[in-house]
Design a protein around this motif. Structure first.
Motif, PDB file in Angstrom:
ATOM      1  N   ASN A 140     -35.034 -83.481 -42.488  1.00 26.76           N
ATOM      2  CA  ASN A 140     -34.220 -84.272 -43.397  1.00 26.76           C
ATOM      3  C   ASN A 140     -35.021 -85.444 -43.951  1.00 26.76           C
ATOM      4  O   ASN A 140     -34.460 -86.471 -44.330  1.00 26.76           O
ATOM      5  N   ASN A 148     -32.297 -81.325 -46.473  1.00 21.90           N
ATOM      6  CA  ASN A 148     -31.954 -82.366 -47.427  1.00 21.90           C
ATOM      7  C   ASN A 148     -30.851 -81.859 -48.341  1.00 21.90           C
ATOM      8  O   ASN A 148     -30.866 -80.696 -48.772  1.00 21.90           O
ATOM      9  N   ALA A 187     -25.551 -83.597 -44.273  1.00 29.38           N
ATOM     10  CA  ALA A 187     -26.639 -83.909 -45.199  1.00 29.38           C
ATOM     11  C   ALA A 187     -26.166 -84.858 -46.299  1.00 29.38           C
ATOM     12  O   ALA A 187     -26.913 -85.746 -46.736  1.00 29.38           O
TER      13      ALA A 187
END
Length: 283
Positions: free
Chosen positions: A125, A160, A179
């Protein structure tokens, strides 16, 4: 085989939002099952928690470990650059987990012991572009071999928010919502309360965010501060942290009798004396 509920799980570290959603909160098991299905397409029935204490050498709990049916699954979330030593760290994690499954003379019996099949996933991420989608233990070996006799394969998945469509994971609602929250916190440059307010208004994890309230605020504040600290400290401190992480991993292998101190020192290009000094400094 030790009942999984008797295994020592982590108690001395701080949960991240990821750890809370996929391991600690009331809906965590269902969330983890949904994540695994999104990654593999497989439905699971029997699920047991098995996260271990102080194995990945971290301040925050960003790992999630389960036995799902006959598979040992470990998810590790990364919000900074990918650690190149992750395959070794996860080998240690796996060895410690198996060690707790079997006691006494089980390993010395003539009957074949069946063990859970390991699967490792790093859920990335971070802000940098991924350079690889796989990490392997054999890539760390000093000598290249065509068919290594020991291997660990770690899959890296970009989670992401803006990339979920490309990875085919947008349909996993719990992962998409998670996310979205992280992306929103970054959008407001760490203004966690404003980010949470927007998420609730848009119906993203609204029940969870309302229920856990200040706990979520504290988790996100600390995670964002840690992320910014990595950026501010720069590459020199980052490289120092990687070296310390590798040294700690080697110390565990020495402690467990898997390496001699001489072999561990050779891995770091140190003399045994220097290795012992550096080890004492980390203690």
């Amino acid at each position: 085989m030790i009942p999984m509920e008797d295994l020592k799980t982590t108690r001395n570290y701080k949960d991240t939002l990821f750890g809370s959603l996929f391991y600690s909160c009331d809906e965590a098991v269902d969330n983890a099952k949904a994540l695994y299905k999104a990654l593999t397409g497989r439905e699971v029935q029997n699920v047991e928690k098995c996260r271990l204490e102080d194995v990945l050498f971290r301040q925050f709990l960003n790992d999630v470990a389960y036995i799902m049916d006959d598979v040992f699954i470990c998810f590790v979330e990364h919000q900074s650059s990918i650690n190149p030593n992750m395959a070794l760290r996860l080998l240690i994690y796996l060895a410690r987990t198996y060690e707790r499954f079997f006691t006494g003379n089980n390993l010395y019996k003539s009957t074949l012991i069946k063990i859970p099949t390991p699967e490792f996933y790093v859920l990335y991420n971070g802000k940098d572009k991924l350079q690889t989608d796989t990490l392997t233990l054999s890539s760390m070996f000093k000598s290249e071999v065509e068919k290594p006799q020991a291997e660990v394969i770690v899959k890296i998945i970009d989670i992401n928010y803006e990339n979920l469509n490309a990875t085919g994971l947008k349909g996993c609602k719990i992962l998409s919502d998670y996310a979205f929250v992280i992306n929103t916190v970054r959008k407001y440059d760490g203004d966690v309360e404003t980010a949470i307010k927007e998420c609730i208004e848009q119906g993203v994890l609204s029940d969870y965010l309302k229920h856990y309230g200040s706990e979520v605020v504290n988790m996100l504040f600390e995670e964002y501060d840690a992320e910014k600290t990595l950026e501010i400290n720069g590459q020199e401190e980052y490289q120092k942290g990687k070296a310390e992480g590798a040294l700690k991993a080697l110390l565990v292998l020495v402690k467990d009798g898997l390496l001699t101190i001489t072999q561990a020192a050779e891995q770091t290009n140190m003399t045994v004396e220097d290795f012992e000094i550096q080890s004492d400094n980390l203690a």
